[in-house]
Write a protein that holds these residues in place. Structure first.
Motif, PDB file in Angstrom:
ATOM      1  N   VAL A 163      56.073  15.508  41.480  1.00  0.00           N
ATOM      2  CA  VAL A 163      55.288  14.306  41.742  1.00  0.00           C
ATOM      3  C   VAL A 163      55.393  13.395  40.529  1.00  0.00           C
ATOM      4  CG1 VAL A 163      53.723  15.492  43.311  1.00  0.00           C
ATOM      5  CG2 VAL A 163      53.160  15.377  40.897  1.00  0.00           C
ATOM      6  N   PHE A 164      55.353  12.088  40.794  1.00  0.00           N
ATOM      7  CA  PHE A 164      55.537  11.086  39.745  1.00  0.00           C
ATOM      8  C   PHE A 164      54.290  10.227  39.628  1.00  0.00           C
ATOM      9  CE2 PHE A 164      59.654  12.085  41.609  1.00  0.00           C
ATOM     10  CZ  PHE A 164      60.415  12.387  40.494  1.00  0.00           C
ATOM     11  N   SER A 165      54.043   9.757  38.425  1.00  0.00           N
ATOM     12  CA  SER A 165      52.882   8.921  38.176  1.00  0.00           C
ATOM     13  C   SER A 165      53.133   8.094  36.924  1.00  0.00           C
ATOM     14  CB  SER A 165      51.625   9.787  38.002  1.00  0.00           C
ATOM     15  OG  SER A 165      50.537   9.025  37.548  1.00  0.00           O
ATOM     16  N   THR A 166      52.380   7.028  36.787  1.00  0.00           N
ATOM     17  CA  THR A 166      52.397   6.265  35.543  1.00  0.00           C
ATOM     18  C   THR A 166      51.498   6.943  34.519  1.00  0.00           C
ATOM     19  OG1 THR A 166      50.575   4.852  36.278  1.00  0.00           O
ATOM     20  CG2 THR A 166      52.810   4.124  36.793  1.00  0.00           C
ATOM     21  N   ALA A 167      51.471   6.401  33.314  1.00  0.00           N
ATOM     22  CA  ALA A 167      50.639   7.003  32.267  1.00  0.00           C
ATOM     23  C   ALA A 167      49.170   6.978  32.634  1.00  0.00           C
ATOM     24  CB  ALA A 167      50.865   6.270  30.942  1.00  0.00           C
ATOM     25  N   SER A 168      48.734   5.926  33.330  1.00  0.00           N
ATOM     26  CA  SER A 168      47.336   5.809  33.725  1.00  0.00           C
ATOM     27  C   SER A 168      47.036   6.481  35.047  1.00  0.00           C
ATOM     28  CB  SER A 168      46.941   4.325  33.800  1.00  0.00           C
ATOM     29  OG  SER A 168      47.781   3.634  34.713  1.00  0.00           O
ATOM     30  N   GLY A 169      48.047   7.081  35.691  1.00  0.00           N
ATOM     31  CA  GLY A 169      47.821   7.810  36.923  1.00  0.00           C
ATOM     32  C   GLY A 169      48.097   7.036  38.185  1.00  0.00           C
ATOM     33  N   GLN A 170      48.634   5.824  38.088  1.00  0.00           N
ATOM     34  CA  GLN A 170      48.898   5.010  39.266  1.00  0.00           C
ATOM     35  C   GLN A 170      50.269   5.345  39.857  1.00  0.00           C
ATOM     36  OE1 GLN A 170      46.424   3.147  40.458  1.00  0.00           O
ATOM     37  NE2 GLN A 170      45.259   3.911  38.702  1.00  0.00           N
ATOM     38  N   PRO A 171      50.495   5.022  41.143  1.00  0.00           N
ATOM     39  CA  PRO A 171      51.814   5.247  41.741  1.00  0.00           C
ATOM     40  C   PRO A 171      52.902   4.459  41.011  1.00  0.00           C
ATOM     41  CG  PRO A 171      50.171   4.831  43.440  1.00  0.00           C
ATOM     42  CD  PRO A 171      49.502   4.533  42.129  1.00  0.00           C
ATOM     43  N   VAL A 172      54.109   4.964  41.066  1.00  0.00           N
ATOM     44  CA  VAL A 172      55.230   4.380  40.344  1.00  0.00           C
ATOM     45  C   VAL A 172      55.975   3.413  41.248  1.00  0.00           C
ATOM     46  CG1 VAL A 172      57.361   4.850  39.099  1.00  0.00           C
ATOM     47  CG2 VAL A 172      55.435   6.443  38.931  1.00  0.00           C
ATOM     48  N   HIS A 173      56.197   2.190  40.775  1.00  0.00           N
ATOM     49  CA  HIS A 173      57.007   1.205  41.480  1.00  0.00           C
ATOM     50  C   HIS A 173      58.383   1.138  40.795  1.00  0.00           C
ATOM     51  CE1 HIS A 173      53.627  -0.268  43.884  1.00  0.00           C
ATOM     52  NE2 HIS A 173      52.898  -0.171  42.783  1.00  0.00           N
ATOM     53  N   PRO A 174      59.458   1.350  41.525  1.00  0.00           N
ATOM     54  CA  PRO A 174      60.788   1.385  40.900  1.00  0.00           C
ATOM     55  C   PRO A 174      61.134   0.135  40.104  1.00  0.00           C
ATOM     56  CG  PRO A 174      60.886   2.227  43.146  1.00  0.00           C
ATOM     57  CD  PRO A 174      59.511   1.662  42.960  1.00  0.00           C
ATOM     58  N   GLU A 175      60.635  -1.035  40.535  1.00  0.00           N
ATOM     59  CA  GLU A 175      61.004  -2.250  39.814  1.00  0.00           C
ATOM     60  C   GLU A 175      60.383  -2.321  38.429  1.00  0.00           C
ATOM     61  OE1 GLU A 175      57.638  -3.111  42.744  1.00  0.00           O
ATOM     62  OE2 GLU A 175      59.606  -2.143  42.782  1.00  0.00           O
ATOM     63  N   SER A 176      59.404  -1.438  38.131  1.00  0.00           N
ATOM     64  CA  SER A 176      58.782  -1.411  36.810  1.00  0.00           C
ATOM     65  C   SER A 176      59.402  -0.379  35.887  1.00  0.00           C
ATOM     66  CB  SER A 176      57.279  -1.128  36.943  1.00  0.00           C
ATOM     67  OG  SER A 176      57.056   0.164  37.486  1.00  0.00           O
ATOM     68  N   ALA A 207      35.340  14.268  26.947  1.00  0.00           N
ATOM     69  CA  ALA A 207      36.048  15.419  27.500  1.00  0.00           C
ATOM     70  C   ALA A 207      37.153  14.964  28.435  1.00  0.00           C
ATOM     71  CB  ALA A 207      35.065  16.324  28.234  1.00  0.00           C
ATOM     72  N   PRO A 208      38.165  15.790  28.671  1.00  0.00           N
ATOM     73  CA  PRO A 208      39.225  15.434  29.627  1.00  0.00           C
ATOM     74  C   PRO A 208      38.656  15.238  31.022  1.00  0.00           C
ATOM     75  CG  PRO A 208      39.906  17.278  28.257  1.00  0.00           C
ATOM     76  CD  PRO A 208      38.456  17.058  27.974  1.00  0.00           C
ATOM     77  N   THR A 209      39.283  14.368  31.773  1.00  0.00           N
ATOM     78  CA  THR A 209      38.882  14.096  33.149  1.00  0.00           C
ATOM     79  C   THR A 209      40.013  14.484  34.092  1.00  0.00           C
ATOM     80  OG1 THR A 209      39.684  11.810  32.979  1.00  0.00           O
ATOM     81  CG2 THR A 209      37.350  12.218  32.459  1.00  0.00           C
ATOM     82  N   GLN A 210      39.671  14.584  35.370  1.00  0.00           N
ATOM     83  CA  GLN A 210      40.670  14.983  36.352  1.00  0.00           C
ATOM     84  C   GLN A 210      41.798  13.957  36.412  1.00  0.00           C
ATOM     85  OE1 GLN A 210      39.291  15.289  40.378  1.00  0.00           O
ATOM     86  NE2 GLN A 210      40.924  16.684  40.984  1.00  0.00           N
ATOM     87  N   ALA A 211      43.029  14.454  36.481  1.00  0.00           N
ATOM     88  CA  ALA A 211      44.193  13.574  36.490  1.00  0.00           C
ATOM     89  C   ALA A 211      44.242  12.765  37.779  1.00  0.00           C
ATOM     90  CB  ALA A 211      45.465  14.395  36.340  1.00  0.00           C
ATOM     91  N   PRO A 212      44.439  11.448  37.699  1.00  0.00           N
ATOM     92  CA  PRO A 212      44.519  10.634  38.923  1.00  0.00           C
ATOM     93  C   PRO A 212      45.674  11.030  39.828  1.00  0.00           C
ATOM     94  CG  PRO A 212      44.179   9.256  36.976  1.00  0.00           C
ATOM     95  CD  PRO A 212      44.495  10.628  36.488  1.00  0.00           C
ATOM     96  N   TRP A 213      46.769  11.550  39.250  1.00  0.00           N
ATOM     97  CA  TRP A 213      47.906  11.928  40.080  1.00  0.00           C
ATOM     98  C   TRP A 213      47.670  13.235  40.823  1.00  0.00           C
ATOM     99  CZ3 TRP A 213      49.576  16.606  38.226  1.00  0.00           C
ATOM    100  CH2 TRP A 213      49.334  16.887  36.883  1.00  0.00           C
ATOM    101  N   ASN A 214      46.511  13.859  40.603  1.00  0.00           N
ATOM    102  CA  ASN A 214      46.229  15.118  41.289  1.00  0.00           C
ATOM    103  C   ASN A 214      46.079  14.920  42.800  1.00  0.00           C
ATOM    104  OD1 ASN A 214      45.731  17.996  40.997  1.00  0.00           O
ATOM    105  ND2 ASN A 214      43.648  17.543  41.653  1.00  0.00           N
TER     106      ASN A 214
END
Length: 722
Positions: free
Chosen positions: A511-524, A445-452
């Protein structure tokens, strides 16, 4: 870090946000469209904040989308019931949908923005001119009127056939490079298609083409319908299908929430004939009433024989039919509301489609042969319906809280490291979840989004500032993704009272997030980081590739031989000054020797220095500049003295005037306002559309020819800006 961004606007529709591949974010905000453009990495590095990306690093602009001329939207007086929509005709024409196209349609190969307003007019916008003004460059409704000309009466300026209810961009239809029929932008950027539905439930596919000649002040797209298919209403929830009540219900059903799947290419080439026809298949899904309808578009490229001149050597054939092999019956009992999103991993023979429903999410996993319209076999598909339940702990008891708000945003982001497809979705009630999409059975089942947690931090600040006692609520209005990143548009509201809000209090937080829900680093992020390296070896290698192509045209007797002697001479001098490649220097020497033999110009010094890489070339004297065929030499337009060659990046005349050289052609840029810049590394190029200010028409044509081949930055592959 990529911090949350707060805008003083309020969304006007669900799915209100769209993120282009160039990093531009468009938000639908009532009568306006808000466009956010990231600051070029070179400027952020100069300010010393390259590793941090705050709200000040976004350039914000907006344009009004509900202002039309009479020719764009004719005045329509009350018409018969079947042709007149009171809501659309009397609305404020607010924005109800925005979506960026794939790159390649706008100037400098950038993306255009499609905007649907509540008066059912679909417009396409692009940046025009050096000032960067957003301008309407095409109206899709005009193409629909032309396509349905026989069905549109002359007694009314509009008809249900030309009213756009929903739309979606398809992925670019790219012709493989091994196919020699296409060797232009269609191979690199693809053919752009737009799928729309009208008030008669027709799904129409339109081809969007950039203009043949792009001008700085006027830029218009060519939009033409290529195929249409009718989707008759299938209303199964009435007792008497032939009654007047049934007809009234069916007349109000529209096909909405369109979403395009990927192109699947089919090889029809045989071992005997390598130039066989190229074909591909694409599916577009939509919600009609509460049911899913899927249309399959087949494409075939037909080669043409006995083609002369500049005529195309191919013909594009399209055919659209409803995909009856699609397992719609597996989710037939669910009340679907949209939105829809497809997911497909390159190289995989399976794909998934996610559809929003009432209090749940429908997910279908199917193989490629069903996507192509072949027969269904038992066990080929997996269908699941996930209720939106948020689990929580009260003491030692685990309970589940159901969410019944509709899904207001959905997107699929690919993890750059694992290439896993992850579905993100959110509801108007603030429920946010993710669902990894695998190639097998989708059981978890879907899980809560990490970026929440970012949304919760913003909600808590809103709650504390207004002393709401923890009763503040958040609403998600749209999701969008690009390059493995995800952006969510969120608004905040009091949860225990009737909300009163003025325009001055309008706020939306992104709000911004990566595909896996982690914070976004501009250098990536590709469009946020600068040039990966500025080493001399890297720059020299990239320049050698361009110089090899330019000097190779001097020996080419085919269609590529369109470059002027001035551009070829500049390439030869650039090779002498910078390159260490023996083959490249040999090509430069060969061109200079042929130039001296055919035109009589004195290039003895240049030929001699081809044997000594890294040499400099002195400025020409006044007698040499006035000699016959001396127009290939560069002359300072300020003092009429010669310009020396000592660098491929800059130039200086005999009296000391310093100029910048074009990063592609190596020519000196002396006139103001004829340059374009890379949006990533900020390098300067001659703008092929603005060089008409110069009297050298052959140089203008050469710059256009090279810009067609090298239409992005040769150093960092970034797209250009004025």
């Amino acid at each position: 870090m990529l911090d949350p961004l707060e805008l003083q606007v309020f969304p006007s529709c669900y799915n209100c946000i769209s993120w282009s591949e160039d990093g531009e974010i468009a938000v639908a905000t009532g009568e306006y469209v808000q466009v956010l453009t990231p600051t070029p990495p070179s400027k952020r590095e100069a300010n010393g904040n390259a590793s941090h990306f705050s709200s000040t690093d976004w350039h914000t602009t907006r344009f009004r989308a509900n202002v039309f001329t009479v020719s764009e939207w004719p005045i329509m007086f009350p018409q018969p019931r079947d042709r007149f929509s009171v809501g659309a005709e009397q609305s404020m024409s607010t924005v109800v949908g925005v979506a960026w196209s794939s790159p390649g349609l706008a100037r400098y190969r950038r993306s255009v923005l499609a905007v649907l307003t509540s008066n059912m007019v679909l417009s396409i916008y692009a940046l025009i001119g050096t000032q960067g003004k957003w301008t309407r460059i095409a109206i899709v409704n005009k193409a629909l009127e032309s396509h349905f000309r026989e069905d549109v009466g002359n007694d009314t300026p509009r008809s249900p056939k030309s009213n756009v209810r929903s739309f979606t961009w398809t992925p670019p239809l790219k012709i493989p490079t091994e196919n020699l029929l296409l060797s232009g932008p269609e191979s690199r950027w693809g053919i752009a298609l737009l799928a729309v539905t009208n008030d008669d439930n027709d799904m129409v596919f339109l081809k969007v083409q950039p203009p043949a000649v792009q001008d700085a002040s006027l830029d218009t797209l060519r939009v033409e319908a290529v195929y249409s298919v009718s989707l008759p209403v299938k209303y199964d929830h009435i007792v008497q299908p032939g009654s007047v009540f049934a007809s009234a219900l069916q007349s109000g059903v529209r096909t909405l929430s369109l979403a395009s799947g990927p192109w699947l290419y089919h090889s029809q080439q045989s071992e005997v004939n390598d130039d066989g026809p190229l074909s591909a298949t694409l599916n577009v899904a939509g919600i009609q009433e509460t049911k899913l309808r899927v249309v399959k578009l087949n494409f075939e490229l037909e080669p043409l024989m006995d083609v002369s001149g500049n005529e195309p050597s191919y013909n594009l054939l399209f055919n659209a039919v409803e995909n009856t092999a699609f397992p719609i019956q597996d989710i037939g009992d669910f009340h679907l509301t949209g939105p829809i999103h497809w997911a497909h991993k390159i190289g995989s023979d399976r794909m998934s489609i996610a559809v929003g429903g009432v209090a749940g999410l429908a997910l279908i996993n199917l193989p490629a042969h069903i996507y192509s319209g072949q027969n269904v076999e038992d066990g080929d598909t997996d269908s699941h319906y996930y209720p939106m339940v948020e689990n929580s702990m009260y003491g030692i008891e685990r309970t589940g809280q159901g969410h019944y708000g509709r899904i207001s945003g959905m997107t699929v982001a690919a993890d750059p490291d694992t290439e896993a497809q992850i579905l993100h979705f959110g509801t108007v009630g603030g429920y946010a979840a993710i669902k990894p999409l695998a190639n097998g059975t989708e059981i978890d089942a879907p899980t809560q989004a990490p970026w929440n947690y970012q949304v919760e931090e913003v909600r808590e600040r809103f709650d504390i500032d207004r002393d709401l006692g923890g009763l503040a609520v958040s609403r998600i209005w749209g999701l969008s993704s690009t390059h493995g990143l995800m952006a969510a548009a969120v608004t905040l509201h009091p949860g225990d009272m009737v909300e009163y809000r003025t325009n001055a209090e309008d706020r939306v937080t992104i709000v911004f997030s990566t595909a896996s829900g982690q914070p976004v680093h501009p250098e990536s992020v590709p469009f946020l980081r600068g040039n990966p390296t500025n080493s001399i070896e890297f720059i020299r290698e990239r320049r050698d590739v361009v110089l090899q192509y330019i000097l190779g045209t001097a020996n080419d007797n085919g269609a590529k031989r369109t470059l002027s002697s001035k551009v070829l001479y500049a390439a030869a001098c650039c090779a002498i000054v910078q390159s260490q490649n023996a083959e490249l220097l040999s090509n430069a020497r060969g061109f200079l020797e042929r130039l001296a033999a055919t035109s009589g110009v004195d290039v003895t010094d240049e030929v001699a220095k081809c044997y000594a890489p890294g040499s400099t070339i002195d400025a020409k004297s006044a007698d040499e500049l006035n000699a016959p065929s001396a127009d290939i030499f560069e002359k300072c337009e300020v003092c009429d003295t010669g310009i020396a060659w000592y660098s491929a990046q800059e130039a200086q005349c005999a009296t000391g005037h310093v100029f910048v050289r074009c990063s592609l052609t190596g020519l000196v840029i002396q006139e103001p306002g004829i340059s374009k810049f890379c949006s990533k590394c900020d390098r300067e190029y001659i703008d092929e559309d603005l060089i008409t200010l110069s009297p050298a028409n052959d140089t203008q044509q050469a710059c256009k020819s090279l810009s067609d081949v090298f239409d992005t930055c040769i150093y960092c592959n970034g797209r250009f800006r004025p």
